[in-house]
Design a protein around this motif. Structure first.
Motif, short mmCIF file in Angstrom:
data_model
loop_
_atom_site.label_atom_id
_atom_site.label_comp_id
_atom_site.label_asym_id
_atom_site.label_seq_id
_atom_site.Cartn_x
_atom_site.Cartn_y
_atom_site.Cartn_z
N ILE A 17 0.83 -1.21 0.00
CA ILE A 17 0.00 0.00 0.00
C ILE A 17 0.87 1.26 0.00
CG2 ILE A 17 -1.70 1.32 1.36
CD1 ILE A 17 -2.97 -1.32 2.16
N ALA A 18 2.00 1.22 0.71
CA ALA A 18 2.87 2.41 0.77
C ALA A 18 3.46 2.73 -0.60
CB ALA A 18 3.97 2.23 1.81
N GLY A 19 4.07 1.72 -1.23
CA GLY A 19 4.71 1.95 -2.53
C GLY A 19 3.70 2.38 -3.58
N LEU A 36 8.70 -1.66 -8.70
CA LEU A 36 9.24 -3.02 -8.80
C LEU A 36 8.81 -3.81 -7.57
CD1 LEU A 36 12.87 -2.27 -10.08
CD2 LEU A 36 10.81 -2.74 -11.42
N GLU A 37 8.07 -4.87 -7.79
CA GLU A 37 7.53 -5.67 -6.68
C GLU A 37 8.09 -7.09 -6.75
OE1 GLU A 37 5.67 -5.62 -3.81
OE2 GLU A 37 5.99 -7.80 -3.88
N ALA A 38 8.60 -7.57 -5.60
CA ALA A 38 9.24 -8.88 -5.56
C ALA A 38 8.26 -10.03 -5.80
CB ALA A 38 9.91 -9.08 -4.20
N GLY A 44 1.46 -6.71 -0.61
CA GLY A 44 2.34 -6.94 0.55
C GLY A 44 1.62 -7.63 1.69
N ARG A 45 1.51 -6.91 2.82
CA ARG A 45 0.91 -7.48 4.02
C ARG A 45 -0.62 -7.55 3.94
NH1 ARG A 45 4.58 -4.12 8.23
NH2 ARG A 45 5.36 -3.20 6.30
N THR A 46 -1.21 -7.12 2.82
CA THR A 46 -2.63 -7.41 2.57
C THR A 46 -2.67 -8.44 1.46
OG1 THR A 46 -2.82 -5.60 0.97
CG2 THR A 46 -3.40 -5.10 3.25
N CYS A 423 6.76 3.17 4.19
CA CYS A 423 6.15 1.94 4.70
C CYS A 423 5.51 2.29 6.04
CB CYS A 423 7.10 0.76 4.88
SG CYS A 423 8.25 0.92 6.21
N THR A 424 4.54 1.50 6.39
CA THR A 424 3.75 1.82 7.60
C THR A 424 4.60 1.86 8.85
OG1 THR A 424 1.73 1.28 8.76
CG2 THR A 424 3.13 -0.59 8.14
N ASP A 425 5.68 1.07 8.85
CA ASP A 425 6.51 0.94 10.05
C ASP A 425 7.17 2.25 10.46
OD1 ASP A 425 7.06 -2.40 9.76
OD2 ASP A 425 6.56 -1.26 7.98
P1 FAD Z 1 4.13 -4.06 2.88
O1 FAD Z 1 2.71 -4.43 2.75
O2 FAD Z 1 5.00 -4.98 3.65
O3 FAD Z 1 4.71 -3.81 1.43
C1 FAD Z 1 6.08 -3.93 1.12
C2 FAD Z 1 6.17 -4.54 -0.27
O4 FAD Z 1 7.55 -4.59 -0.65
C3 FAD Z 1 5.66 -5.97 -0.34
O5 FAD Z 1 4.74 -6.09 -1.40
C4 FAD Z 1 6.92 -6.80 -0.59
O6 FAD Z 1 6.67 -7.94 -1.37
C5 FAD Z 1 7.79 -5.80 -1.32
N1 FAD Z 1 9.23 -6.06 -1.22
C6 FAD Z 1 9.94 -6.38 -0.12
N2 FAD Z 1 11.26 -6.49 -0.44
C7 FAD Z 1 11.37 -6.23 -1.77
C8 FAD Z 1 12.44 -6.20 -2.68
N3 FAD Z 1 13.71 -6.43 -2.30
N4 FAD Z 1 12.18 -5.91 -3.97
C9 FAD Z 1 10.93 -5.63 -4.40
N5 FAD Z 1 9.85 -5.66 -3.56
C10 FAD Z 1 10.07 -5.95 -2.27
N6 FAD Z 1 -3.49 -3.08 9.22
C11 FAD Z 1 -4.70 -2.50 9.36
O7 FAD Z 1 -4.85 -1.30 9.07
N7 FAD Z 1 -5.78 -3.22 9.79
C12 FAD Z 1 -5.68 -4.54 10.11
O8 FAD Z 1 -6.68 -5.18 10.44
C13 FAD Z 1 -4.40 -5.16 10.01
N8 FAD Z 1 -4.26 -6.46 10.35
C14 FAD Z 1 -3.12 -7.11 9.97
C15 FAD Z 1 -3.07 -8.51 10.05
C16 FAD Z 1 -1.98 -9.21 9.54
C17 FAD Z 1 -1.95 -10.70 9.64
C18 FAD Z 1 -0.92 -8.49 8.94
C19 FAD Z 1 0.25 -9.24 8.35
C20 FAD Z 1 -0.94 -7.12 8.87
C21 FAD Z 1 -2.04 -6.41 9.38
N9 FAD Z 1 -2.15 -5.02 9.28
C22 FAD Z 1 -3.33 -4.39 9.50
C23 FAD Z 1 -0.99 -4.21 8.85
C24 FAD Z 1 -1.11 -3.79 7.38
O9 FAD Z 1 -1.38 -4.91 6.58
C25 FAD Z 1 0.20 -3.13 7.00
O10 FAD Z 1 0.39 -2.02 7.86
C26 FAD Z 1 0.26 -2.59 5.57
O11 FAD Z 1 -0.32 -3.46 4.66
C27 FAD Z 1 1.74 -2.33 5.25
O12 FAD Z 1 1.89 -1.80 3.96
P2 FAD Z 1 3.32 -1.35 3.44
O13 FAD Z 1 3.16 -1.02 2.02
O14 FAD Z 1 3.88 -0.36 4.37
O15 FAD Z 1 4.25 -2.63 3.60
#
Ligand code: FAD
Length: 455
Positions: A17-19, A36-38, A44-46, A423-425
């Protein structure tokens, strides 16, 4: 696979979602962007699956009322929400393992525990309100709050054992997904402050209020659809070569050359990428100091949501059990019954060492304590242990050990040359939720736009 090169103004690594929020916002401003997505999918986490002919989720899913960026994005994408099911009596399993069904908001903890829980809750809220969710490390007493663990705060401030257990289970188990002695009070307060500012907002009525029609991965799928061929799947990024004003991002089978980059992967995964020149020492130390929590999400599937016929909501809590929490995750039309739980922190670590058969039996027996023996006989049983997902390696998100937030907080979003981070972190509001992912993506996009603006 033949190597191809894509030229763009901004290269985004990670199609979560962040990217995708970053890329969408850059594209809307007219910037040429590539993602670019791996994985072989975005989100990702959805991550959607299908149950009873309808979407269900293996990862993040719930949306809260306070999450304004999420509500705005859903509207832009034409995606709707539906209320989570929680009608009927909830279940609380007490320290002796007895199940209690109750109506309304408050579980029957007993007078002393309820009073102690309320007082502790108020203390945490007032401390969380003093923090700026965007920079908790700037609190005047940040260092003091960062050097004590959440566990030692509980021991010192919460006199009742049940209240302590519940609170530990809630914040450590339910959000940080790590044991309470492994993160600081400041880190715990950041979670509260980022999620709307009160412990109350962690309650299911708030935090788990809505689900996404079509499953939460649809948010990323829709953004990717709009970005079209600028999203490249199956492209794990291995190397990033950077200098002032240029980045070359090398993934399997494809290289993206751009003026600026956004690394939209959780901090624990930047360690898996080779940077040339190597990242500055402060950035390397920061990423090493962060680690993911442990989450195994379980979906148990039944022909129907049978508990509803018995007047049960399917929702419940049990701080002392492996199945620490339970929710009705049935599809909106109830075409199947689905119960979901999260094995979190120490529970996930212990359960992860059991055989799959023993773990399944323990989990299903645990679910039966909430809604009756029929729970032990699902038609399907689906586990997703996020620690074993190569491109995530844990969940819900990354956090520091004690002292880390004050040592490195200021570095979380600091760019390195032409590279910004998302990223959400590393988000403030919506920290470790989908909301934070959207906000951090947009913030990184704004920083990149400045960098690629015509000079
Ligand atoms: P990510 O979703 O981790 O995206 C990072 C992306 O980078 C991934 O697609 C990954 O494949 C890609 N990537 C990693 N390394 C590389 C690389 N070297 N090259 C290319 N691509 C790469 N949030 C809520 O709001 N409500 C909820 O109910 C909730 N429940 C959750 C339950 C679970 C089981 C989990 C796992 C998470 C939950 N969350 C919830 C958290 C939420 O899903 C995350 O905060 C959010 O999806 C994170 O998005 P992001 O884009 O920051 O990171």
């Amino acid at each position: 696979m033949p190597e191809r090169t894509i030229e763009a103004e901004v290269a985004v690594v990670g199609g979560g979602i962040a990217g995708l929020s970053a890329a969408t916002s850059l594209a809307a401003s007219g910037a040429d962007v590539v993602v670019l997505e791996a994985r072989d999918r975005v989100g990702g986490r959805t991550w959607n699956t299908e149950i009873g002919g309808e979407a269900n989720e293996l990862g993040g899913q719930w949306v809260a009322p306070y999450q304004s960026a999420m509500h705005e994005l859903l509207e832009e994408l034409g995606i709707e929400l539906f209320p989570s099911f929680r009608e009927g009596s909830h279940t609380y399993i007490d320290p002796a393992g007895r199940s209690h069904h109750y109506e309304g908001h408050d579980a029957p903890l007993g007078d002393a525990a309820e009073k102690a829980f309320g007082a502790a809750d108020a203390k945490l809220d007032s401390m969380a309100k003093e923090l700026d969710p965007e920079a908790p490390w700037e609190h005047p007493d940040a260092r003091g709050l960062d050097e004590i663990t959440f566990e030692s705060w509980l021991q010192a401030e919460v006199g009742d054992e049940t209240a302590r257990d519940l609170m530990r289970s809630w914040l450590a188990g339910g959000f940080l997904a790590k044991p309470a002695h492994t993160f600081s009070l400041l880190q715990g307060l950041w979670m509260i402050s980022g999620a709307g500012g009160t412990f109350e907002l962690f309650e299911p009525e708030q935090c788990l209020a809505f689900r996404v029609v079509g499953g939460s991965q649809v948010i990323s799928l829709r953004m990717a659809e709009l970005l079209g061929d600028r999203v490249v799947l199956n492209a794990p990024v291995r190397d990033v070569r950077w200098s002032e004003g240029s980045v070359e991002v090398q993934a399997d089978g494809v290289t993206a050359k751009a003026r600026s980059g956004i690394l939209a992967v959780p901090p624990n995964l930047t360690n898996a990428i080779r940077f040339e020149p190597v990242l500055p020492a402060w950035r390397m130390r920061m990423a090493q100091a962060m680690s993911q929590g442990s989450i195994n999400k379980v979906l148990a599937v039944y022909e129907t949501p049978f508990w509803r016929d018995e007047g049960l909501s399917g929702q419940g809590f049990a701080p002392y059990e492996l199945v620490r929490e339970l929710y009705d995750n049935s599809p909106p039309s109830a075409s199947a019954g689905v119960l979901t739980t999260f094995l979190a922190g120490e529970n996930a670590e212990r359960a992860g060492r059991l055989s799959a058969a023993d773990r399944r039996r323990e989990v299903l027996d645990g679910m039966a304590k909430y809604v009756g023996r029929r729970a032990a006989e699902p038609v399907d049983y689906i586990e997703t242990d996020w620690s074993g997902q190569e491109w995530t390696r844990g969940a819900y998100g990354t956090s520091f050990g004690p002292g880390g937030l004050t040592r490195f907080g200021d570095d979380l979003r600091r760019p390195v040359g032409p590279i910004n981070w998302a990223c959400t972190d590393i988000a403030g509001v919506g920290h470790i939720h989908m909301e934070g992912a959207i906000r951090s993506g947009r913030l990184a996009a704004a920083a990149c736009l400045k960098a690629v603006a015509p000079r």
